[in-house]
Design an enzyme around this catalytic site. Structure first.
Site, PDB file in Angstrom:
ATOM      1  N   LYS A 173       0.836  -1.205   0.000  1.00  0.00           N
ATOM      2  CA  LYS A 173       0.000   0.000   0.000  1.00  0.00           C
ATOM      3  C   LYS A 173       0.870   1.254   0.000  1.00  0.00           C
ATOM      4  CE  LYS A 173      -1.721   2.509   3.299  1.00  0.00           C
ATOM      5  NZ  LYS A 173      -1.691   3.828   2.661  1.00  0.00           N
ATOM      6  N   GLY A 224       6.926   5.293   8.302  1.00  0.00           N
ATOM      7  CA  GLY A 224       6.177   6.546   8.345  1.00  0.00           C
ATOM      8  C   GLY A 224       6.447   7.250   9.662  1.00  0.00           C
ATOM      9  N   SER A 225       5.513   8.049  10.072  1.00  0.00           N
ATOM     10  CA  SER A 225       5.747   8.881  11.253  1.00  0.00           C
ATOM     11  C   SER A 225       5.617   8.054  12.539  1.00  0.00           C
ATOM     12  CB  SER A 225       4.751  10.033  11.280  1.00  0.00           C
ATOM     13  OG  SER A 225       3.453   9.523  11.488  1.00  0.00           O
ATOM     14  N   THR A 226       6.228   8.552  13.591  1.00  0.00           N
ATOM     15  CA  THR A 226       6.148   7.876  14.892  1.00  0.00           C
ATOM     16  C   THR A 226       4.716   7.862  15.411  1.00  0.00           C
ATOM     17  OG1 THR A 226       8.439   8.371  15.406  1.00  0.00           O
ATOM     18  CG2 THR A 226       6.977   8.010  17.291  1.00  0.00           C
ATOM     19  N   THR A 228       1.915   7.750  13.731  1.00  0.00           N
ATOM     20  CA  THR A 228       1.147   6.692  13.079  1.00  0.00           C
ATOM     21  C   THR A 228       1.708   5.323  13.459  1.00  0.00           C
ATOM     22  OG1 THR A 228       0.722   8.203  11.253  1.00  0.00           O
ATOM     23  CG2 THR A 228       0.296   5.893  10.849  1.00  0.00           C
ATOM     24  N   GLY A 229       2.991   5.233  13.686  1.00  0.00           N
ATOM     25  CA  GLY A 229       3.593   3.954  14.097  1.00  0.00           C
ATOM     26  C   GLY A 229       2.944   3.415  15.361  1.00  0.00           C
ATOM     27  N   GLU A 246       9.552   1.539  10.969  1.00  0.00           N
ATOM     28  CA  GLU A 246      10.651   2.467  10.648  1.00  0.00           C
ATOM     29  C   GLU A 246      10.059   3.859  10.722  1.00  0.00           C
ATOM     30  OE1 GLU A 246      13.745   1.700  10.392  1.00  0.00           O
ATOM     31  OE2 GLU A 246      13.363  -0.438  10.498  1.00  0.00           O
ATOM     32  N   CYS A 280      14.004  10.393   6.162  1.00  0.00           N
ATOM     33  CA  CYS A 280      13.972  10.033   7.585  1.00  0.00           C
ATOM     34  C   CYS A 280      15.331  10.306   8.212  1.00  0.00           C
ATOM     35  CB  CYS A 280      13.555   8.583   7.761  1.00  0.00           C
ATOM     36  SG  CYS A 280      14.509   7.417   6.804  1.00  0.00           S
ATOM     37  N   GLU A 377      10.503  17.107  14.632  1.00  0.00           N
ATOM     38  CA  GLU A 377      11.001  16.676  13.325  1.00  0.00           C
ATOM     39  C   GLU A 377      10.349  17.548  12.261  1.00  0.00           C
ATOM     40  OE1 GLU A 377       9.556  12.987  11.615  1.00  0.00           O
ATOM     41  OE2 GLU A 377      11.463  12.679  10.605  1.00  0.00           O
TER      42      GLU A 377
HETATM   43  P1  NAD Z   1       2.330   8.723   7.859  1.00  0.00           P
HETATM   44  O1  NAD Z   1       2.559   7.996   9.117  1.00  0.00           O
HETATM   45  O2  NAD Z   1       1.307   9.776   7.823  1.00  0.00           O
HETATM   46  O3  NAD Z   1       1.937   7.711   6.661  1.00  0.00           O
HETATM   47  C1  NAD Z   1       2.745   6.658   6.250  1.00  0.00           C
HETATM   48  C2  NAD Z   1       1.898   5.563   5.686  1.00  0.00           C
HETATM   49  O4  NAD Z   1       1.033   5.048   6.699  1.00  0.00           O
HETATM   50  C3  NAD Z   1       0.962   6.004   4.563  1.00  0.00           C
HETATM   51  O5  NAD Z   1       0.907   4.966   3.600  1.00  0.00           O
HETATM   52  C4  NAD Z   1      -0.367   6.168   5.272  1.00  0.00           C
HETATM   53  O6  NAD Z   1      -1.464   6.034   4.425  1.00  0.00           O
HETATM   54  C5  NAD Z   1      -0.315   5.043   6.271  1.00  0.00           C
HETATM   55  N1  NAD Z   1      -1.157   5.221   7.449  1.00  0.00           N
HETATM   56  C6  NAD Z   1      -1.621   6.376   7.980  1.00  0.00           C
HETATM   57  N2  NAD Z   1      -2.326   6.119   9.096  1.00  0.00           N
HETATM   58  C7  NAD Z   1      -2.297   4.779   9.291  1.00  0.00           C
HETATM   59  C8  NAD Z   1      -2.812   3.917  10.300  1.00  0.00           C
HETATM   60  N3  NAD Z   1      -3.508   4.383  11.346  1.00  0.00           N
HETATM   61  N4  NAD Z   1      -2.561   2.602  10.196  1.00  0.00           N
HETATM   62  C9  NAD Z   1      -1.836   2.116   9.168  1.00  0.00           C
HETATM   63  N5  NAD Z   1      -1.326   2.885   8.172  1.00  0.00           N
HETATM   64  C10 NAD Z   1      -1.543   4.211   8.243  1.00  0.00           C
HETATM   65  O7  NAD Z   1       3.778   9.223   7.532  1.00  0.00           O
HETATM   66  P2  NAD Z   1       4.159  10.222   6.398  1.00  0.00           P
HETATM   67  O8  NAD Z   1       3.800  11.570   6.878  1.00  0.00           O
HETATM   68  O9  NAD Z   1       3.590   9.748   5.125  1.00  0.00           O
HETATM   69  O10 NAD Z   1       5.760  10.061   6.343  1.00  0.00           O
HETATM   70  C11 NAD Z   1       6.629  10.925   6.986  1.00  0.00           C
HETATM   71  C12 NAD Z   1       7.254  10.260   8.184  1.00  0.00           C
HETATM   72  O11 NAD Z   1       7.861   9.052   7.823  1.00  0.00           O
HETATM   73  C13 NAD Z   1       8.348  11.083   8.818  1.00  0.00           C
HETATM   74  O12 NAD Z   1       8.170  11.113  10.217  1.00  0.00           O
HETATM   75  C14 NAD Z   1       9.624  10.329   8.480  1.00  0.00           C
HETATM   76  O13 NAD Z   1      10.680  10.519   9.364  1.00  0.00           O
HETATM   77  C15 NAD Z   1       9.131   8.938   8.445  1.00  0.00           C
HETATM   78  N6  NAD Z   1       9.998   8.094   7.638  1.00  0.00           N
HETATM   79  C16 NAD Z   1      10.752   7.157   8.276  1.00  0.00           C
HETATM   80  C17 NAD Z   1      11.623   6.350   7.564  1.00  0.00           C
HETATM   81  C18 NAD Z   1      12.463   5.311   8.270  1.00  0.00           C
HETATM   82  O14 NAD Z   1      12.975   4.426   7.619  1.00  0.00           O
HETATM   83  N7  NAD Z   1      12.622   5.383   9.571  1.00  0.00           N
HETATM   84  C19 NAD Z   1      11.702   6.489   6.185  1.00  0.00           C
HETATM   85  C20 NAD Z   1      10.916   7.450   5.550  1.00  0.00           C
HETATM   86  C21 NAD Z   1      10.050   8.241   6.294  1.00  0.00           C
END
Ligand code: NAD
Length: 480
Positions: A173, A224-226, A228-229, A246, A280, A377
């Site tokens: 996805k 993605g973001s912490t 959402t993680g 990650e 990231c 961040e």
């Molecule tokens: P995000 O968390 O908003 O979204 C990331 C993904 O998660 C998207 O596909 C989104 O649709 C999905 N998502 C959103 N809510 C969800 C949920 N409740 N359950 C499951 N999936 C969900 O992050 P973003 O804003 O798209 O990305 C930016 C962040 O990602 C930054 O904080 C960046 O540091 C981090 N990032 C980390 C790494 C790493 O390897 N550590 C790499 C790239 C980006």
């Protein structure tokens, strides 16, 4: 722009094209025009994708590793063969300059090839007359790969390569902001992988949570973001679905007083501003010894003035727009906070004019440690350049973060830099470089930057479970 080779965007489920019942607009971040429409996956279609992945699992996991290796390499070939149109599409939806888009696509291939060279270890625990005991690694099952918008293909490569090599099947996805290249790659791979091994779904904000809660998915590999993680982990808890996370970072770079300022300025600049700061592992806080703080700040500002910001398709452009409106508004909010608090700017500080989410490279001159631009961040082209007098103070400030993704130390004395680097609490610490990653080297977020790891053998093993198989060679002694 010619993206005409790619017009229709369909999901890939069980090796077939699937249109959404509805679709949504994907915007070009350079001008907010509609780049294309992408399908919205319904709950039933997600069920179908998961069912297709489950149906393909017995065959794929039983396929010999050597055969899976070849198919992972074939995936790399198929994607690289479409480099030109894919790079244009990536620039259109993501915003990054064409050369960077090409690098991301080639990086995807590089990651698949590198990962395909890894092997799954087997440990012989006992090989005696009485017993043979072996611990091997078996695939987890169906992997849900959830990817952000900064590197739609690059981040996916970190997941698809080990997941597939280890014998899992996948539901992939992309971010709702950047689904187009992902959908096209899914389409290309219908010819390469057996049906159901790799399924691609797209949609809105609800699709990720549906995936994390789906009982047919055995592992969520999330980047993605912490914030959402945490939701992913909570969503996966009821079914004890495995997760790798990650997450975000607020990486510190520490510059020691003996540094060669002209030699490092450009490297530090790109360490912070590549992909418009949306990496990231970008340098997000730059701590510079007071002796070299102003000279380095001037060198960074002078270099920033040479860097062209604009639409990613224009010749000479090195930095594209911020990728989407919410992130753009977040960066503007941080800038406004700095203006309100009277921070000094050595470069940039204002958004660009006209449509598109443009912010020029911005250097904030020694804001207080407690300011938002230091503590949060930014994930955008704004860098606080802080000063320190005492290395103890710099190490304390660098470590005082909920994040622990990457860090770097810069000095003409590698031993001194290493001694500082070993004290930093981050999953990856670089000396005199930053963001150097390879598919053979594991990276992992410490603290709230993640859980588990990606890449290298350890990253591969995340997609497996250990299984111990014991063979009793002699008949058990009869009960007395
Ligand atoms: P995000 O968390 O908003 O979204 C990331 C993904 O998660 C998207 O596909 C989104 O649709 C999905 N998502 C959103 N809510 C969800 C949920 N409740 N359950 C499951 N999936 C969900 O992050 P973003 O804003 O798209 O990305 C930016 C962040 O990602 C930054 O904080 C960046 O540091 C981090 N990032 C980390 C790494 C790493 O390897 N550590 C790499 C790239 C980006």
């Amino acid at each position: 722009m010619d993206t005409s080779v790619f017009t229709d965007f369909t999901m890939t489920i069980a090796g077939r094209a699937v249109a959404g019942d509805t679709s949504y607009e994907v915007l070009d971040p350079a001008d907010e025009t509609v780049a294309a429409r992408a399908p919205v996956c319904s709950p039933e279609q997600l069920d179908q994708a998961v069912a297709a992945a489950r149906a393909a699992l017995p065959g794929w996991s039983a396929t010999p590793l050597e055969e899976r290796r070849k198919l992972v390499l074939a995936v790399a070939d198929a994607v690289e063969a479409q480099l030109e149109p894919l790079k244009r599409l990536l620039t259109r939806e993501q915003g990054k300059p064409l050369d960077d888009a090409a690098a991301e696509i080639l990086g995807f291939g590089y990651w698949l090839r590198g990962t395909a060279s890894l092997s799954l270890p087997e440990t012989v625990n006992e090989d005696s007359a009485e017993r043979l005991s072996v611990t091997r690694r078996v695939p987890l099952g169906v992997v849900g790969a959830i990817v952000p918008w900064n590197y739609p293909l690059g981040n996916a490569g970190f997941k698809l390569a080990p997941a597939l090599l280890a014998g899992n099947t996948v539901v992939w996805k992309p971010s709702p902001f950047t689904p187009l290249v992902t959908l096209k790659v899914g389409e290309l791979l219908r010819e390469v992988l057996p049906p159901g091994v790799l399924n691609v779904v797209s949609g809105g904000a609800e699709l990720g949570p549906w995936m994390t809660a789906h009982p047919g998915i055995d592992m969520i590999s999330y980047t993605g973001s912490t914030r959402t993680g945490r939701q992913v982990m909570a969503g996966a808890a009821p079914t004890l679905t495995r997760v790798t996370l990650e997450l975000g970072g607020n990486d510190a770079a520490i510059v020691l007083p003996d540094v060669d300022v002209p030699a490092v300025a450009e490297k530090l600049f790109w360490g912070a501003f590549a992909n418009s700061g949306q990496v990231c592992l970008s340098i997000k806080r730059l701590y510079v010894h007071r002796e070299v703080h102003q000279p380095l700040l001037r060198a960074l500002a002078a270099y920033a003035a040479t860097v062209r910001v604009g639409r990613g398709t224009e010749a000479g452009v090195r930095l594209g727009p911020v990728q989407n409106r919410p992130q753009y508004e977040r960066v503007l909010d941080l800038l406004q906070d700095s203006h309100t608090r009277g921070h000094r700017f050595a470069a940039g500080g204002r958004p660009g004019e006209g449509p598109g989410y443009f912010v020029g490279p911005t250097l904030v001159d020694d804001p207080p440690e407690s300011s938002r631009i230091v503590q949060e961040e930014q994930f955008g082209p704004v860098l606080p350049v802080l000063s320190f007098d005492d290395i103890e103070d710099a190490v304390t400030r660098a470590n005082a973060s909920e994040y622990g993704l990457g860090a770097s130390v810069w000095s003409s004395d590698p031993e001194a830099a290493l001694a500082v680097g070993r004290r930093l609490r981050a999953g990856t610490v670089w000396i005199n470089e930053v963001q150097h990653l390879t598919p053979l080297v594991t990276f992992a977020g410490h603290k709230q930057s993640g859980l588990g790891s990606e890449s290298g053998t350890e990253g591969l093993l995340e997609y497996t479970a250990p299984q111990t198989v014991t063979l009793r060679r002699t008949a058990p002694a009869a009960a007395a």
